[in-house]
Design a protein around this motif. Structure first.
Motif: not given
Ligand code: PLP
Ligand code: COI
Length: 346
Positions: A189, A194, A226, A229-230, A251
């Motif tokens: 992360k 981003y 995405a 989000a996954n 995620s």
């Molecule tokens: N993928 C990305 C690129 C994200 O920014 C997020 C958000 O945190 C997720 C997936 C989903 O992860 P999580 O369910 O741990 O929030």
């Protein structure tokens, strides 16, 4: 706590996913090779040197979590130890000193407690978003890690991430850009991932989509994830499939939903490469999932110059059931058999 019961007056249904400058944030500093104990502070500003590696070389990472008011008034976090673990892993990848699990959880609890009046009430559809972040500060010019770091946790009340919100469905547009390389930083992360995705999101929105969808960067065939989000895909009405990829964020929401699908819904679950063009006609339901996204069904996907509707109908009963179970556990309505929720002492 004397502030208990007094809430800020906001129209919770309309707050959207925006920054609010809440009362307190937690800050700890890494100086002379160790973390200090940290403290709650009032200022939302960070003063750093213009030489800070976070500013030049993106030596920074973050997490995203939510606190919810439960039906019985408790304030619940969802699997916070997994966020602590993920930030630890990202910090090591970016040569930053990891924050211990206890400092991480303690910081999150302190920030949530201190901003109690900003936590949206039960049933409002909103929650308190929590943003832990770790940044390389101090002075530097050459490409090497910082020698000083700041760990900060701030909070902001938020509504649904996508404009339609709740279980309103979204659309995704396959991006012409790659998000992450197979051996790159996609599974961490890191803020840099981003920054690279901002243009892809802009292009997706220009096509009328809510978000960019990335394919694997090696072959541009398989679904990665995405922008925020996954991805989950229901195939043949009895199988929940999620992409296996070394380039996507692991995620916490996705891991939880896959477990609910297997244990509570008796679905077959698979983590494997999903070939978008080859398999799209077998998609019965599709969804994006994450802390901000929660679980948002996908109604159509843009690829190869046109929109492709997902599935035979606009109804998504399996995603609806999974959403209800997830949100039910997160908000204390449903029993928490797996011990996923963590109640913050008020
Ligand atoms: N993928 C990305 C690129 C994200 O920014 C997020 C958000 O945190 C997720 C997936 C989903 O992860 P999580 O369910 O741990 O929030
Ligand atoms: C989250 O879901 O917590 C994220 O970090 C995604 C972000 C783009 C809002």
């Amino acid at each position: 706590m004397s502030e208990l019961g007094k809430k800020v007056q906001l129209d919770w249904a309309k707050i959207g996913f925006k920054y609010h400058n809440t009362d307190y944030r937690f800050r700890a500093k890494w100086v002379n090779g160790e973390w200090d104990d940290g403290e709650l502070i009032e200022s939302s500003s960070i003063t750093v040197s213009e030489g800070a590696p976070a500013l030049h070389y993106a030596q920074q990472c973050f997490e995203g979590m939510k606190a919810q008011t439960a039906v019985d008034g408790r304030v619940l976090l969802f699997r916070p130890s997994l966020n602590a673990e993920r930030m630890h892993r990202t910090a090591e990848r970016l040569l930053m000193p990891p924050v211990s699990d206890s400092l991480f959880i303690n910081a999150v609890e302190q920030a949530v407690r201190a901003n109690y009046r900003w936590i949206p009430p039960f049933g409002s559809g909103a929650s308190l978003y929590i943003r832990p972040m770790l940044i390389g500060v101090g002075e530097n010019l050459g490409l090497r890690p910082a020698e000083e770091f700041e760990f900060r946790v701030f909070c902001s009340p938020v509504g649904p991430y996508y404009s339609e919100g709740g279980l309103g469905s979204i659309s995704l547009a396959v991006s012409d850009y790659d998000r992450a390389a197979p051996q790159g930083t996609g599974s961490y992360k890191a803020g840099a991932n981003y920054a690279a995705g901002l243009l892809a999101t802009k292009d997706a929105v220009a096509l009328g989509a809510d978000e960019a969808l990335y394919l694997d960067s090696r072959e541009r065939r398989f679904i990665d994830e995405a922008g925020s989000a996954n991805i989950l895909v229901l195939m043949d009405n009895d199988k929940l499939v999620t992409p296996a990829s070394s380039a996507i964020l692991p995620s916490i929401t996705r891991r939880s939903i896959m477990s609910l699908a297997e244990v509570d819904l008796n679905l077959r679950v698979e983590e494997r490469a999903i070939d978008l063009r080859e398999e799209f006609q077998n998609f019965a339901e599709m969804a994006a999932c994450g802390t901000a996204a929660v679980l948002s069904p996908v109604k159509k996907v843009w690829f190869d110059g046109q929109w492709h509707p997902v599935g035979q109908s606009v109804k998504t009963p399996v995603m609806q059931t999974l959403y209800d179970k997830l949100v039910g556990i997160q908000s204390g309505i449903l029993p928490d058999y797996s011990h996923w929720v963590h109640s913050v002492d008020l």
